[in-house]
Design an enzyme around this catalytic site. Structure first.
Site, PDB file in Angstrom:
ATOM      1  N   ARG A  51       0.814  -1.217   0.000  1.00 56.13           N
ATOM      2  CA  ARG A  51       0.000   0.000   0.000  1.00 56.13           C
ATOM      3  C   ARG A  51       0.847   1.266   0.000  1.00 56.13           C
ATOM      4  O   ARG A  51       0.487   2.260  -0.642  1.00 56.13           O
ATOM      5  CB  ARG A  51      -0.939  -0.010   1.206  1.00 56.13           C
ATOM      6  N   ASP A 157     -16.170   8.090   7.934  1.00 60.78           N
ATOM      7  CA  ASP A 157     -15.051   7.175   7.750  1.00 60.78           C
ATOM      8  C   ASP A 157     -13.762   7.948   7.955  1.00 60.78           C
ATOM      9  O   ASP A 157     -13.703   9.170   7.754  1.00 60.78           O
ATOM     10  CB  ASP A 157     -15.071   6.541   6.356  1.00 60.78           C
TER      11      ASP A 157
END
Length: 283
Positions: A51, A157
């Site tokens: 990532r 979020d």
């Protein structure tokens, strides 16, 4: 800061583009915990490499040493760092029994309980790209009795990118295959692109906001329903205890809490009555 775990040597670097030492991973792990409460165990090293390697390329960096040096306090990269390490697996009507319970039990009970105020508040905490709050909103739209209510859904979020995607309410057609037939009337298909857009009257029920659950919450509540599914599995038990204590305070009397299928409140909270299938009610 999280305590130092027993050292596990970094996986073989093989033909990796960048070298990530265990010291690099430990530094990244500690920053992740401090910022988000997410606990990264040693077996997540390959995932974190994959990532963050994208961030090194985007920034033109040559090593994880350089990237770790960049993650100083107040660095603008911290925003992108959080977005990169968070997991956003979701689907429309995931764990469909939760939405069946809304329709058959929770919503009718709330209608009776809040008839005088005609007020309903729902929070999707960890909303990812929006499939969960839209599933809630479609279920709400299809439930008789709410037409004149002040009914709102908050969707939050940690990752600002997924919040933006949820706010747009546009999905590829294959993402919408899990939507039951009774709710497809709330979708609009673009024949030229094949994309699906959530109908405006459903979108209007939801406010999308970026929020770190470990920071101060700006909303006052109370909420009648809180969804926090597949979020706390990334936190250690002490962080989970604090979070569920805060949810308890934020819920209205008799309010409902929904968590993920791999989560439970055992040894975490005694403030909720289990209704089965990872559904709880405030005591």
């Amino acid at each position: 800061m999280v305590g130092v775990s027993k050292r596990v040597e970094a996986p073989s670097q093989g033909n990796r583009e960048f070298t990530m030492t265990y010291a690099n991973f430990a530094h990244i792990r500690d920053i992740a915990y401090d910022l988000t409460g997410i606990t990264l165990s040693d077996h997540k090293q390959n995932m974190i490499y994959g990532r963050l390697a994208r961030r090194l390329r985007a920034l033109g960096l040559s090593s994880f040493d350089d990237y770790c040096n960049l993650l100083s306090e107040d660095s603008p990269e911290l925003h992108e760092f959080i977005n990169a390490i968070t997991t956003n697996l979701t689907a429309f009507f995931r764990e469909n029994h939760h939405f069946d319970f809304l329709k058959t039990t929770a919503f009718p009970n709330i209608i009776r309980k809040n008839m005088a105020s005609k007020r309903l508040r729902i929070w999707s905490a960890g909303c990812s790209t929006g499939e969960e709050p839209y599933s809630i909103a479609m279920t709400l739209s299809a439930t008789a009795g709410f037409s004149q209510w002040n009914a709102k859904i908050l969707a939050t979020d940690l990752d600002s990118n997924v919040v933006d995607k949820g706010r747009r309410g546009i999905y590829q057609e294959d993402r919408c295959t899990g939507i039951p037939n009774e709710y497809t009337r709330y979708l609009k298909r673009n024949p030229s692109t094949g994309e699906i857009k959530i109908r405006e009257d459903v979108q209007e029920k939801i406010a999308f906001k970026q929020l770190n659950l470990l920071h101060q919450w700006p909303m006052k509540g109370p909420f009648d329903i809180i969804f926090c599914r597949n979020v706390v599995i990334y936190f250690d038990q002490e962080t989970q205890k604090k979070l569920f204590a805060r949810y308890h305070k934020m819920l209205a009397e008799g309010g409902y809490l929904f968590i993920g299928h791999s989560e439970n409140l055992n040894r975490v909270s005694n403030d909720f009555t289990s209704l089965g299938k990872t559904m709880y009610q405030k005591k």
